[in-house]
Design an enzyme around this catalytic site. Structure first.
Site, PDB file in Angstrom:
ATOM      1  N   ASN A  69       0.815  -1.212   0.000  1.00  0.00           N
ATOM      2  CA  ASN A  69       0.000   0.000   0.000  1.00  0.00           C
ATOM      3  C   ASN A  69       0.846   1.259   0.000  1.00  0.00           C
ATOM      4  OD1 ASN A  69       0.516   0.098   3.037  1.00  0.00           O
ATOM      5  ND2 ASN A  69      -0.710  -1.761   2.831  1.00  0.00           N
ATOM      6  N   GLY A 109      -8.018  -4.595   1.089  1.00  0.00           N
ATOM      7  CA  GLY A 109      -8.477  -5.787   0.371  1.00  0.00           C
ATOM      8  C   GLY A 109      -9.021  -5.558  -1.029  1.00  0.00           C
ATOM      9  N   SER A 145      -6.758   0.508   4.588  1.00  0.00           N
ATOM     10  CA  SER A 145      -5.753  -0.559   4.642  1.00  0.00           C
ATOM     11  C   SER A 145      -5.491  -1.004   6.074  1.00  0.00           C
ATOM     12  CB  SER A 145      -4.462  -0.032   4.023  1.00  0.00           C
ATOM     13  OG  SER A 145      -3.367  -0.821   4.429  1.00  0.00           O
ATOM     14  N   SER A 146      -5.233  -2.287   6.235  1.00  0.00           N
ATOM     15  CA  SER A 146      -4.937  -2.793   7.590  1.00  0.00           C
ATOM     16  C   SER A 146      -3.612  -2.257   8.120  1.00  0.00           C
ATOM     17  CB  SER A 146      -4.930  -4.323   7.582  1.00  0.00           C
ATOM     18  OG  SER A 146      -4.123  -4.809   6.549  1.00  0.00           O
ATOM     19  N   ASP A 147      -2.818  -1.637   7.278  1.00  0.00           N
ATOM     20  CA  ASP A 147      -1.549  -1.042   7.718  1.00  0.00           C
ATOM     21  C   ASP A 147      -1.698   0.448   8.070  1.00  0.00           C
ATOM     22  OD1 ASP A 147       0.255  -3.325   7.366  1.00  0.00           O
ATOM     23  OD2 ASP A 147      -0.296  -3.137   5.257  1.00  0.00           O
ATOM     24  N   HIS A 153       5.734  -6.283   0.590  1.00  0.00           N
ATOM     25  CA  HIS A 153       6.419  -7.523   0.970  1.00  0.00           C
ATOM     26  C   HIS A 153       7.289  -7.958  -0.204  1.00  0.00           C
ATOM     27  CE1 HIS A 153       2.677  -8.419   3.689  1.00  0.00           C
ATOM     28  NE2 HIS A 153       3.458  -7.484   4.205  1.00  0.00           N
ATOM     29  N   ASP A 178      24.111   6.383  -2.690  1.00  0.00           N
ATOM     30  CA  ASP A 178      23.347   7.502  -3.258  1.00  0.00           C
ATOM     31  C   ASP A 178      21.977   7.628  -2.599  1.00  0.00           C
ATOM     32  OD1 ASP A 178      25.346   7.898  -5.136  1.00  0.00           O
ATOM     33  OD2 ASP A 178      24.249   6.955  -6.788  1.00  0.00           O
ATOM     34  N   HIS A 201       8.858  -9.480   8.287  1.00  0.00           N
ATOM     35  CA  HIS A 201       7.654  -8.885   7.704  1.00  0.00           C
ATOM     36  C   HIS A 201       7.893  -8.377   6.275  1.00  0.00           C
ATOM     37  CE1 HIS A 201       4.102  -5.868   8.369  1.00  0.00           C
ATOM     38  NE2 HIS A 201       4.041  -6.497   7.222  1.00  0.00           N
ATOM     39  N   TYR A 216      22.881  15.812  -8.079  1.00  0.00           N
ATOM     40  CA  TYR A 216      22.461  14.965  -9.199  1.00  0.00           C
ATOM     41  C   TYR A 216      21.100  15.384  -9.752  1.00  0.00           C
ATOM     42  CZ  TYR A 216      20.606  10.762 -11.435  1.00  0.00           C
ATOM     43  OH  TYR A 216      20.028   9.884 -12.301  1.00  0.00           O
TER      44      TYR A 216
HETATM   45 ZN   LIG Z   1       2.810  -6.174   5.598  1.00  0.00          ZN
END
Ligand SMILES: [Zn+2]
Length: 215
Positions: free
Chosen positions: A24, A41, A69-71, A92, A115, A155, A209
């Site tokens: 996500n 989901g 999101s579950s995060d 992941h 960098d 994780h 840069y």
């Molecule tokens: Zn995760």
């Protein structure tokens, strides 16, 4: 911001960083204590700007038809504690998560790593999803490193940036160097870059840069 965050999810797919719905992107709404994040989901092909959800910095849903999101709690924690952060990404992705599974930081052995990350890509603690544990582990680890990426043990990867696009770039680059260093280790040991050279590379890349106007 809904449009931007929606479009950036396609980049996670394009660069092969995600399987199914496990990844996500979020983006802080400038000037507001709010951020936009992926709905929980929903498959990447079905994401639209309208389906993105808006949360406050405690992770509460403010606007949207879906659950966030579950995060979300981890993203919210980072926004609450790091005002300079405008985007957060979680994946992941395979090689980076393999380093996380071993709890091993990715050593700075490529100039591209110096960098982009200014040193090793560090490992954060094992933490269960739900409360503030992931967010706290992220912020504590980020504070001791220049790296915009953290490997959360067992994780996956979290990255930050001044914008959601910068956080996505860090996620892409993290997976790229995780893969290269993994491959390098198959045939022998890797050669560390001296800290003074890491500093010089980091400074040049971050400050000199590229096209000035596109920074
Ligand atoms: Zn995760």
């Amino acid at each position: 911001m809904r449009k931007t965050v929606c479009a950036l999810h396609a980049e996670l797919v394009r660069y092969g960083l995600v399987a199914w719905t496990a990844g996500n992107v979020s983006g802080r709404i400038p000037g507001e204590d709010l951020f936009v994040i992926k709905p929980s989901g929903v498959s990447y092909d079905d994401l639209t700007p309208e389906s993105m959800v808006v949360c406050d910095l405690d992770g509460n849903l403010v606007e949207g038809d879906y659950a966030p999101s579950s995060d979300t709690a981890a993203h919210a924690y980072v926004y609450r504690h790091m005002p300079e952060v405008g985007g957060v990404v979680h994946t992941h992705s395979t090689y980076a998560s393999a380093w996380a599974a071993r709890g091993e930081a990715i050593p700075c052995v490529l100039t591209a790593m110096a960098d982009e990350f200014g040193g090793e890509i560090p490992v954060g603690p094992f933490a269960l999803i739900g409360g503030d544990d992931i967010g706290r582990g992220l912020v504590d680890t980020l504070k001791g490193h220049r790296s915009p990426a953290v490997l959360m043990q067992n994780h996956g990867v979290f990255t930050i940036g001044a914008t959601p696009k910068a956080a996505v770039k860090a996620a892409v680059m993290c997976e790229d160097v995780a893969r290269t260093v993994h491959v390098a280790r198959q045939l022998g040991s890797v050669i560390p870059i001296e800290p003074k050279h890491i500093d010089a590379l980091y400074d040049r890349y971050q400050n000199v840069y590229g096209q000035r106007s596109s920074k």
